[in-house]
Design a protein around this motif. Structure first.
Motif, short mmCIF file in Angstrom:
data_model
loop_
_atom_site.label_atom_id
_atom_site.label_comp_id
_atom_site.label_asym_id
_atom_site.label_seq_id
_atom_site.Cartn_x
_atom_site.Cartn_y
_atom_site.Cartn_z
N ILE A 44 0.86 -1.18 0.00
CA ILE A 44 0.00 0.00 0.00
C ILE A 44 0.90 1.23 0.00
N VAL A 45 0.63 2.12 -0.95
CA VAL A 45 1.33 3.41 -1.03
C VAL A 45 0.22 4.46 -0.93
N SER A 46 0.14 5.14 0.21
CA SER A 46 -0.99 6.05 0.45
C SER A 46 -0.90 7.34 -0.35
N ASP A 47 0.31 7.81 -0.67
CA ASP A 47 0.46 9.02 -1.49
C ASP A 47 1.71 8.86 -2.35
N THR A 48 1.53 8.47 -3.58
CA THR A 48 2.67 8.19 -4.46
C THR A 48 3.52 9.42 -4.74
N LEU A 49 2.88 10.60 -4.80
CA LEU A 49 3.64 11.82 -5.07
C LEU A 49 4.50 12.25 -3.89
N ALA A 50 4.15 11.83 -2.70
CA ALA A 50 4.92 12.16 -1.51
C ALA A 50 5.98 11.10 -1.20
N ASP A 51 5.99 10.00 -1.94
CA ASP A 51 6.90 8.89 -1.70
C ASP A 51 8.07 8.98 -2.67
N SER A 52 9.27 9.16 -2.17
CA SER A 52 10.45 9.35 -3.03
C SER A 52 10.70 8.16 -3.96
N GLN A 53 10.29 6.98 -3.56
CA GLN A 53 10.47 5.80 -4.40
C GLN A 53 9.57 5.83 -5.63
N TRP A 54 8.40 6.46 -5.53
CA TRP A 54 7.39 6.37 -6.59
C TRP A 54 7.10 7.66 -7.32
N LYS A 55 7.46 8.82 -6.79
CA LYS A 55 7.01 10.09 -7.38
C LYS A 55 7.48 10.33 -8.81
N THR A 56 8.56 9.69 -9.26
CA THR A 56 9.02 9.86 -10.64
C THR A 56 8.66 8.68 -11.54
N ASN A 57 7.98 7.69 -11.01
CA ASN A 57 7.57 6.54 -11.81
C ASN A 57 6.59 7.00 -12.89
N PRO A 58 6.71 6.47 -14.12
CA PRO A 58 5.85 6.92 -15.22
C PRO A 58 4.34 6.87 -14.95
N VAL A 59 3.85 5.92 -14.17
CA VAL A 59 2.41 5.89 -13.92
C VAL A 59 1.98 6.93 -12.89
N VAL A 60 2.94 7.45 -12.16
CA VAL A 60 2.66 8.51 -11.19
C VAL A 60 2.86 9.88 -11.84
N ALA A 61 3.98 10.03 -12.53
CA ALA A 61 4.33 11.32 -13.17
C ALA A 61 3.82 11.36 -14.60
N SER A 62 2.57 11.03 -14.80
CA SER A 62 1.95 11.01 -16.13
C SER A 62 0.55 11.60 -16.02
N PRO A 63 -0.12 11.73 -17.15
CA PRO A 63 -1.51 12.22 -17.07
C PRO A 63 -2.41 11.34 -16.20
N PHE A 64 -2.06 10.04 -16.04
CA PHE A 64 -2.86 9.17 -15.17
C PHE A 64 -2.67 9.52 -13.71
#
Length: 84
Positions: A44-64
């Motif tokens: 569970i990742v409650s806020d992907t934009l606040a998580d350094s591991q996920w904030k630059t991942n393409p599904v997070v940093a995309s129009p989705f």
């Protein structure tokens, strides 16, 4: 909202039974599901934009902009994680 059953092989993710997602496949190095498979436990990742591991991942940093992730590994009868 996005939901899917995501089968993963050595190189690709195969998205089945999708809701809110127009892709049928993705590279294995995109998204959060491959990590859930590797850990073989609920992720569970409650806020992907606040998580350094996920904030630059393409599904997070995309129009989705996937902002929340909850994944459960689906296991084969032999106990191998094959999908989320």
């Amino acid at each position: 909202p996005i939901a899917c059953i995501n089968f993963i092989d050595e190189n690709r993710q195969w998205l089945k039974a999708t809701v809110g997602w127009n892709f049928t496949e993705l590279s294995r190095n995109i998204g959060i599901c491959p990590t859930c498979i590797q850990q073989q436990e609920v992720l569970i990742v409650s806020d992907t934009l606040a998580d350094s591991q996920w904030k630059t991942n393409p599904v997070v940093a995309s129009p989705f902009c996937v902002r929340f992730y909850a994944g459960v590994p689906l296991l084969s009868p032999e106990g191998q994680a094959i999908a989320t």
